[in-house]
Motif scaffolding. Sequence first.
Motif, PDB file in Angstrom:
ATOM      1  N   ILE A 384       5.438  -1.184   2.378  1.00 59.73           N
ATOM      2  CA  ILE A 384       4.133  -0.513   2.354  1.00 59.73           C
ATOM      3  C   ILE A 384       3.164  -1.335   3.180  1.00 59.73           C
ATOM      4  CG2 ILE A 384       2.230   0.295   0.917  1.00 59.73           C
ATOM      5  CD1 ILE A 384       4.207   0.662  -1.358  1.00 59.73           C
ATOM      6  N   ILE A 385       2.606  -0.723   4.191  1.00 60.47           N
ATOM      7  CA  ILE A 385       1.627  -1.376   5.060  1.00 60.47           C
ATOM      8  C   ILE A 385       0.328  -0.581   4.988  1.00 60.47           C
ATOM      9  CG2 ILE A 385       1.065  -2.095   7.412  1.00 60.47           C
ATOM     10  CD1 ILE A 385       3.357  -3.643   6.217  1.00 60.47           C
ATOM     11  N   ILE A 386      -0.783  -1.272   4.728  1.00 63.08           N
ATOM     12  CA  ILE A 386      -2.109  -0.641   4.690  1.00 63.08           C
ATOM     13  C   ILE A 386      -2.828  -0.980   5.990  1.00 63.08           C
ATOM     14  CG2 ILE A 386      -4.343  -0.550   3.528  1.00 63.08           C
ATOM     15  CD1 ILE A 386      -2.919  -1.233   0.936  1.00 63.08           C
ATOM     16  N   VAL A 387      -3.221   0.040   6.713  1.00 65.68           N
ATOM     17  CA  VAL A 387      -4.027  -0.141   7.925  1.00 65.68           C
ATOM     18  C   VAL A 387      -5.483   0.081   7.531  1.00 65.68           C
ATOM     19  CG1 VAL A 387      -4.432   0.615  10.283  1.00 65.68           C
ATOM     20  CG2 VAL A 387      -2.103   0.667   9.340  1.00 65.68           C
ATOM     21  N   ARG A 388      -6.279  -0.979   7.633  1.00 62.31           N
ATOM     22  CA  ARG A 388      -7.670  -0.934   7.141  1.00 62.31           C
ATOM     23  C   ARG A 388      -8.612  -1.403   8.236  1.00 62.31           C
ATOM     24  NH1 ARG A 388      -8.261  -3.964   1.708  1.00 62.31           N
ATOM     25  NH2 ARG A 388      -7.196  -2.056   1.035  1.00 62.31           N
ATOM     26  N   LYS A 389      -9.720  -0.690   8.390  1.00 65.68           N
ATOM     27  CA  LYS A 389     -10.732  -1.069   9.371  1.00 65.68           C
ATOM     28  C   LYS A 389     -11.695  -2.062   8.736  1.00 65.68           C
ATOM     29  CE  LYS A 389     -14.130   0.900  12.560  1.00 65.68           C
ATOM     30  NZ  LYS A 389     -14.804   2.129  13.015  1.00 65.68           N
ATOM     31  N   SER A 390     -11.878  -3.198   9.414  1.00 64.37           N
ATOM     32  CA  SER A 390     -12.795  -4.235   8.923  1.00 64.37           C
ATOM     33  C   SER A 390     -13.725  -4.657  10.049  1.00 64.37           C
ATOM     34  CB  SER A 390     -11.998  -5.432   8.409  1.00 64.37           C
ATOM     35  OG  SER A 390     -11.248  -6.024   9.462  1.00 64.37           O
ATOM     36  N   ASP A 402       1.364  -1.455  -6.374  1.00 66.90           N
ATOM     37  CA  ASP A 402       0.226  -1.640  -7.279  1.00 66.90           C
ATOM     38  C   ASP A 402      -1.028  -2.128  -6.565  1.00 66.90           C
ATOM     39  OD1 ASP A 402       1.725  -0.911  -9.549  1.00 66.90           O
ATOM     40  OD2 ASP A 402       2.624  -2.916  -9.611  1.00 66.90           O
ATOM     41  N   THR A 403      -0.988  -2.226  -5.232  1.00 65.86           N
ATOM     42  CA  THR A 403      -2.172  -2.636  -4.489  1.00 65.86           C
ATOM     43  C   THR A 403      -3.214  -1.534  -4.519  1.00 65.86           C
ATOM     44  OG1 THR A 403      -0.810  -3.993  -3.016  1.00 65.86           O
ATOM     45  CG2 THR A 403      -3.021  -3.415  -2.245  1.00 65.86           C
ATOM     46  N   GLU A 404      -4.471  -1.907  -4.847  1.00 65.98           N
ATOM     47  CA  GLU A 404      -5.556  -0.923  -4.866  1.00 65.98           C
ATOM     48  C   GLU A 404      -6.012  -0.633  -3.437  1.00 65.98           C
ATOM     49  OE1 GLU A 404      -8.707  -2.039  -7.400  1.00 65.98           O
ATOM     50  OE2 GLU A 404      -7.488  -2.116  -9.230  1.00 65.98           O
ATOM     51  N   LEU A 405      -6.331   0.615  -3.210  1.00 64.45           N
ATOM     52  CA  LEU A 405      -6.738   1.065  -1.887  1.00 64.45           C
ATOM     53  C   LEU A 405      -8.246   1.118  -1.775  1.00 64.45           C
ATOM     54  CD1 LEU A 405      -4.199   4.012  -1.430  1.00 64.45           C
ATOM     55  CD2 LEU A 405      -3.906   1.603  -0.822  1.00 64.45           C
ATOM     56  N   GLN A 406      -8.706   1.167  -0.535  1.00 61.19           N
ATOM     57  CA  GLN A 406     -10.118   1.353  -0.238  1.00 61.19           C
ATOM     58  C   GLN A 406     -10.290   2.632   0.571  1.00 61.19           C
ATOM     59  OE1 GLN A 406     -12.046  -1.988   1.564  1.00 61.19           O
ATOM     60  NE2 GLN A 406     -11.441  -3.423  -0.066  1.00 61.19           N
ATOM     61  N   PRO A 407     -11.465   3.227   0.517  1.00 64.36           N
ATOM     62  CA  PRO A 407     -11.690   4.454   1.297  1.00 64.36           C
ATOM     63  C   PRO A 407     -11.379   4.232   2.772  1.00 64.36           C
ATOM     64  CG  PRO A 407     -13.478   4.123  -0.254  1.00 64.36           C
ATOM     65  CD  PRO A 407     -12.646   2.885  -0.304  1.00 64.36           C
ATOM     66  N   GLY A 408     -10.707   5.231   3.357  1.00 66.77           N
ATOM     67  CA  GLY A 408     -10.373   5.159   4.768  1.00 66.77           C
ATOM     68  C   GLY A 408      -9.050   4.483   5.063  1.00 66.77           C
ATOM     69  N   ASP A 409      -8.391   3.933   4.035  1.00 72.30           N
ATOM     70  CA  ASP A 409      -7.112   3.266   4.268  1.00 72.30           C
ATOM     71  C   ASP A 409      -6.045   4.266   4.724  1.00 72.30           C
ATOM     72  OD1 ASP A 409      -8.112   0.833   3.654  1.00 72.30           O
ATOM     73  OD2 ASP A 409      -7.205   0.677   1.662  1.00 72.30           O
ATOM     74  N   ALA A 410      -5.207   3.824   5.652  1.00 74.53           N
ATOM     75  CA  ALA A 410      -4.017   4.585   6.046  1.00 74.53           C
ATOM     76  C   ALA A 410      -2.801   3.804   5.570  1.00 74.53           C
ATOM     77  CB  ALA A 410      -3.979   4.783   7.561  1.00 74.53           C
ATOM     78  N   GLU A 412       1.187   3.320   5.317  1.00 75.12           N
ATOM     79  CA  GLU A 412       2.473   3.631   5.951  1.00 75.12           C
ATOM     80  C   GLU A 412       3.588   3.218   5.005  1.00 75.12           C
ATOM     81  OE1 GLU A 412       2.528   1.613   9.654  1.00 75.12           O
ATOM     82  OE2 GLU A 412       0.945   2.841  10.561  1.00 75.12           O
ATOM     83  N   ILE A 413       4.426   4.206   4.612  1.00 73.62           N
ATOM     84  CA  ILE A 413       5.516   3.966   3.662  1.00 73.62           C
ATOM     85  C   ILE A 413       6.836   4.085   4.405  1.00 73.62           C
ATOM     86  CG2 ILE A 413       6.615   4.747   1.530  1.00 73.62           C
ATOM     87  CD1 ILE A 413       3.132   5.915   2.108  1.00 73.62           C
ATOM     88  N   THR A 414       7.662   3.064   4.289  1.00 72.49           N
ATOM     89  CA  THR A 414       8.971   3.051   4.949  1.00 72.49           C
ATOM     90  C   THR A 414      10.035   2.652   3.934  1.00 72.49           C
ATOM     91  OG1 THR A 414       7.943   2.389   7.038  1.00 72.49           O
ATOM     92  CG2 THR A 414      10.336   2.131   6.853  1.00 72.49           C
TER      93      THR A 414
END
Length: 453
Positions: A384-390, A402-410, A412-414
Amino acid sequence: MSTFRIDLFSNLDRCIKWGLVAASLTISVTQAKAEYCVSVGDVLEVAVAGIPELRSRAAVQMDGNISLPLVGALSVAGLPLPQLRAKIGAALASKVFRQRTSDGREMVIVIGADEVTATVVDYRPVYANGDVSKPGEYPYRPFITARQLIALAGGYDIMHARMNNPYLESADLRSEYGSLWTEFAKEQARMWRIKSELGEGAQITPGILTNVPIPRSAISEIIHAETEYLKTKQSDYQQEKAFLQRGVRQGDEEVRVLSEQQKKEEEGFQSDLEELQKTTDLFGKGSLTSPRVTDARRAVLLSSTRRLQTSAQLLQVKKQQEDLTRRLQRLDDQRRLDLLRELQDTSAKLNQLREKLQGVGEKLQYTAMVRSQLVRGAANQTDIIIVRKSENGRERIVATEDTELQPGDAVEITLRYQDGPDLPPRKLTNSSVPSGMARSDVAGDGSLRVGTR
């Protein structure tokens, strides 16, 4: 005794320090967790206590601003929620709002900063991509985790980006594989039948298709059909040839009879012609009467007519005989040309069937591999990879379910799976190559080569 007290107090002091450090880390993590910054795409709701007319919703625009009554454009992008509320409260503080009562009077209300509230009602959506049933955009909910997003996306689906349902696909491929082998057997038997007609092959027997993986009853039916077809074609060919040969013999006999008749007609004509000459001479001398001359002339005319008729009939018979002889000569040549053309078409179709069999066989190997991996439970091996804009641009964060997400996260599940299936695929060896398939089609490791033709 004093040393023990010093050590005791030093250990106690060390424990207190570590406890304070742990508490500070917990507080900082909690603060960081709650420190969400508003960004483009979020929808804010601003309200003023006691003034329902000023309740409004505003989306953060591309320039990072929102538009509020009494204030206008206000830059809010990148602000944490506490600062956002403070900035909006300060912008509306001391603003005068004229409110009209039910009895028509007008009230002047001065807005206080502590009367203003601002909340995020719609966050930017999150996105699921990869090995899930329904990749796409999903609404963000506070404290949503990667596991919950995967559940919203229909759960894991290793086949989404690779193929359809492996069990249904495997059943369809097996059916197609069997049909192709049946067609291959038919074309192989047809090739043997053509070669047998050309005199280049042995007699058709079920043994020529021993390596074809179809039921023996089907092989027997195919061989029987081709054998009967061969018998019918050979019988028809022999009948046609016998008919032409019989016609040629009859023509020879007719030519002989007509030639003899023509010879006799010619002799009769010459005899009548001589008789006419004698009769004419005697009539000139006055020894005969004119009726005798007329009869002689009529006899010459009749024999001449018969001679011409016999000659015409002889020419017609000779022409028919030439046609029959030419047809008889052309019969073998045309039959061979047709067989060679049919052999060429059959060979091309066999090559096409080989290519199709190889392709379907490779697909079956792949579906078998996927099915075995599904049985093994490949969903336990998940990347699981989270692509997040910072502030530093887009970041790729390695996460867990179990990682919490933030709005706008993409997200990727492999799903990872091993290369080899539980059972190795059946390979074609040189000894099991079907009749008509070149042994060069089989690689050194026993597998079928790709694109051999």
